[in-house]
Enzyme design. Structure first.
Site, PDB file in Angstrom:
ATOM      1  N   ASP A 248      -6.941   4.498  30.928  1.00 54.73           N
ATOM      2  CA  ASP A 248      -7.039   5.509  29.891  1.00 54.73           C
ATOM      3  C   ASP A 248      -8.277   6.248  29.954  1.00 54.73           C
ATOM      4  OD1 ASP A 248      -6.762   5.106  26.421  1.00 54.73           O
ATOM      5  OD2 ASP A 248      -8.455   5.987  27.431  1.00 54.73           O
TER       6      ASP A 248
ATOM      7  N   GLU B  27      -3.674  10.157  26.370  1.00 62.37           N
ATOM      8  CA  GLU B  27      -4.703  10.201  27.469  1.00 62.37           C
ATOM      9  C   GLU B  27      -4.705   8.957  28.296  1.00 62.37           C
ATOM     10  OE1 GLU B  27      -5.638   8.145  25.304  1.00 62.37           O
ATOM     11  OE2 GLU B  27      -7.608   8.450  25.816  1.00 62.37           O
TER      12      GLU B  27
ATOM     13  N   HIS C  97      -8.767  22.378  23.289  1.00 61.05           N
ATOM     14  CA  HIS C  97      -7.513  21.613  23.829  1.00 61.05           C
ATOM     15  C   HIS C  97      -6.785  21.990  25.032  1.00 61.05           C
ATOM     16  CE1 HIS C  97      -4.686  18.677  21.696  1.00 61.05           C
ATOM     17  NE2 HIS C  97      -3.925  19.555  22.503  1.00 61.05           N
TER      18      HIS C  97
ATOM     19  N   ASP D 269      -5.856  20.074  28.157  1.00 64.07           N
ATOM     20  CA  ASP D 269      -4.767  20.045  29.019  1.00 64.07           C
ATOM     21  C   ASP D 269      -4.975  20.076  30.680  1.00 64.07           C
ATOM     22  OD1 ASP D 269      -3.289  19.636  26.528  1.00 64.07           O
ATOM     23  OD2 ASP D 269      -2.293  21.620  26.537  1.00 64.07           O
TER      24      ASP D 269
ATOM     25  N   ASN E  39     -11.984  17.647  24.419  1.00 60.06           N
ATOM     26  CA  ASN E  39     -11.354  18.628  23.612  1.00 60.06           C
ATOM     27  C   ASN E  39     -12.294  19.197  22.741  1.00 60.06           C
ATOM     28  OD1 ASN E  39      -8.599  18.483  24.321  1.00 60.06           O
ATOM     29  ND2 ASN E  39      -8.125  16.466  23.048  1.00 60.06           N
TER      30      ASN E  39
HETATM   31  P1  GH3 Z   1     -11.850   6.199  24.467  1.00 56.77           P
HETATM   32  O1  GH3 Z   1     -12.856   6.260  25.829  1.00 56.77           O
HETATM   33  O2  GH3 Z   1     -12.088   5.035  23.779  1.00 56.77           O
HETATM   34  O3  GH3 Z   1     -10.474   6.209  25.258  1.00 56.77           O
HETATM   35  O4  GH3 Z   1     -12.113   7.490  23.917  1.00 56.77           O
HETATM   36  P2  GH3 Z   1     -10.929   8.463  23.665  1.00 56.77           P
HETATM   37  O5  GH3 Z   1     -11.924   9.678  23.148  1.00 56.77           O
HETATM   38  O6  GH3 Z   1     -10.552   9.078  25.176  1.00 56.77           O
HETATM   39  O7  GH3 Z   1      -9.646   8.172  22.802  1.00 56.77           O
HETATM   40  P3  GH3 Z   1      -9.173   8.436  21.480  1.00 56.77           P
HETATM   41  O8  GH3 Z   1      -8.112   7.842  21.392  1.00 56.77           O
HETATM   42  O9  GH3 Z   1     -10.255   8.515  20.441  1.00 56.77           O
HETATM   43  O10 GH3 Z   1      -8.686  10.130  21.758  1.00 56.77           O
HETATM   44  C1  GH3 Z   1      -7.889  10.317  22.515  1.00 56.77           C
HETATM   45  C2  GH3 Z   1      -7.688  12.046  22.408  1.00 56.77           C
HETATM   46  O11 GH3 Z   1      -6.833  12.797  23.445  1.00 56.77           O
HETATM   47  C3  GH3 Z   1      -7.431  12.410  21.229  1.00 56.77           C
HETATM   48  C4  GH3 Z   1      -6.423  13.533  21.159  1.00 56.77           C
HETATM   49  O12 GH3 Z   1      -6.278  14.609  20.686  1.00 56.77           O
HETATM   50  C5  GH3 Z   1      -6.224  13.630  22.758  1.00 56.77           C
HETATM   51  N1  GH3 Z   1      -4.976  14.175  23.104  1.00 56.77           N
HETATM   52  C6  GH3 Z   1      -3.854  13.489  23.154  1.00 56.77           C
HETATM   53  N2  GH3 Z   1      -2.774  13.902  23.694  1.00 56.77           N
HETATM   54  C7  GH3 Z   1      -3.392  15.315  24.081  1.00 56.77           C
HETATM   55  C8  GH3 Z   1      -2.816  16.353  24.936  1.00 56.77           C
HETATM   56  O13 GH3 Z   1      -1.604  16.367  25.202  1.00 56.77           O
HETATM   57  N3  GH3 Z   1      -3.605  17.424  25.113  1.00 56.77           N
HETATM   58  C9  GH3 Z   1      -5.152  17.351  24.829  1.00 56.77           C
HETATM   59  N4  GH3 Z   1      -5.717  18.374  25.097  1.00 56.77           N
HETATM   60  N5  GH3 Z   1      -5.636  16.264  24.149  1.00 56.77           N
HETATM   61  C10 GH3 Z   1      -4.791  15.226  23.678  1.00 56.77           C
HETATM   62 MG    MG Z   2      -9.199   7.465  26.123  1.00 55.80          MG
HETATM   63 MG    MG Z   3      -6.361   6.182  24.473  1.00 61.46          MG
END
Ligand code: GH3
Ligand code: MG
Ligand code: MG
Ligand code: MG
Length: 300
Positions: free
Chosen positions: A177, A220, A190, A194, A185
């Site tokens: 992760d 992610e 965004h 990606d 982001n």
């Molecule tokens: P942590 O270290 O606790 O994992 O923090 P984090 O910010 O990585 O985790 P969190 O679950 O808070 O956020 C994950 C983010 O990933 C939120 C979401 O908008 C983003 N995300 C999910 N799928 C995609 C994608 O396909 N593209 C992009 N650009 N962002 C994405």
């Molecule tokens: Mg994360």
């Molecule tokens: Mg996560």
């Protein structure tokens, strides 16, 4: 298209070949059943065959039976050549799997028309196979990163678990992760997020062995399945991945970005299921995050 003429009679063969070449086809010729069957077993065998009923060795009917006994999604279109009026032969040939027949001596116009029908059938079949394969690919792959999606990677895990329960060669699964990915982001947008996801995927992939499996199981979050590893092997593998990510700057449309990854690893134990493996790896991941991120934790 490429057409095979299987006909022992020279005059008839030459006439068929001349007509078909004139119609723009590439023609191959065989003169007995055994040679024909051999040709048709090649991976690049012609997809349309004009097959004489009476040939030395293996006759046309036997060739049809052999061809149809092979399970394939790209079978050849078979046009059988029979003497005019041999109704019983025609019925036997169609029953054995011929697609069509042509009575000898053949009419040039009819030959061309029937071959054209065959060509259309072969092309339609190919188009259907292609569409089916494309759908299967779409159903098992993540559109952004092009790697396995959750469903596909979990099905690999299921297969590896059942193999491990028989062979005991060692199996590990790690949930990777990205740390603070939301910040990427929020800071760069965004699209850059990606880019980072794609680059991250490539980093993991190049750090893995050919027989390891990688899939995207969430935004992610990625799952790595590593067969044939003992405890040390698994620890080394995931530690190597972690370092590779931390030490490789990623170039994006907004400039260079550096990320880190936390990884929760389950080294598979007797009796583990998909659910227990994922829950244990998730639990270890949670501890890796709690412990400060950018680290690998083994499930307890
Ligand atoms: P942590 O270290 O606790 O994992 O923090 P984090 O910010 O990585 O985790 P969190 O679950 O808070 O956020 C994950 C983010 O990933 C939120 C979401 O908008 C983003 N995300 C999910 N799928 C995609 C994608 O396909 N593209 C992009 N650009 N962002 C994405
Ligand atoms: Mg994360
Ligand atoms: Mg996560
Ligand atoms: Mg013959």
């Amino acid at each position: 298209m490429r057409i095979l003429i299987a006909e022992d009679d020279l005059t008839s063969r030459n006439m068929l070949a001349a007509v078909l070449r004139k119609a723009g086809h590439e023609v191959m010729e065989t003169v007995d059943g055994a040679e024909t069957w051999k040709e048709l077993q090649r991976p690049d065998a012609p997809r349309l065959v004009i097959l004489d009923w009476m040939m030395p060795g293996m006759d046309g009917l036997e060739v049809i039976r052999q061809v149809r006994a092979v399970k394939t999604d790209r079978p050849p279109y078979l046009i059988m050549l029979t003497a005019r009026g041999e109704k019983a032969d025609i019925i036997a040939g169609l029953d054995a799997g011929a697609n069509d027949y042509l009575a000898k001596p053949f009419d040039v116009g009819e030959l061309r028309a029937r071959v054209e029908v065959g060509r259309r059938m072969v092309e339609m079949q190919d188009a259907l196979c292609k569409a089916r394969d494309a759908l299967a690919h779409e159903a098992s792959h993540d559109p952004l990163t092009r790697i396995f999606n959750r469903r596909a990677v979990v099905s690999v895990l299921s297969r590896e678990l059942s193999r491990e329960s028989r062979q005991h060669h060692g199996l590990a699964a790690g949930i990777c992760d990205i740390d603070h990915f939301k910040k990427i982001n929020d800071t760069y947008g965004h699209m850059v997020g990606d880019d980072v996801l794609c680059a991250f995927t490539r980093l993991l992939r190049t750090g893995l062995r050919d027989y390891d499996c990688l899939g995207r199981i969430g935004g992610e979050e990625f799952l790595v399945i590593a067969p044939e590893v003992d405890n040390d092997g698994a620890t080394n593998l995931f530690e190597r991945l972690r370092m590779r990510v931390a030490n490789t700057p990623i170039s994006t449309r907004a400039g260079t970005v550096t990320i880190t990854v936390s990884i929760g690893v389950r080294i598979v134990r007797e009796g583990d299921t998909i659910d227990t493996v994922l829950a244990a790896a998730d639990d270890a991941l949670y501890r890796a995050k709690k412990g400060g991120r950018n680290r690998v934790c083994l499930a307890l």
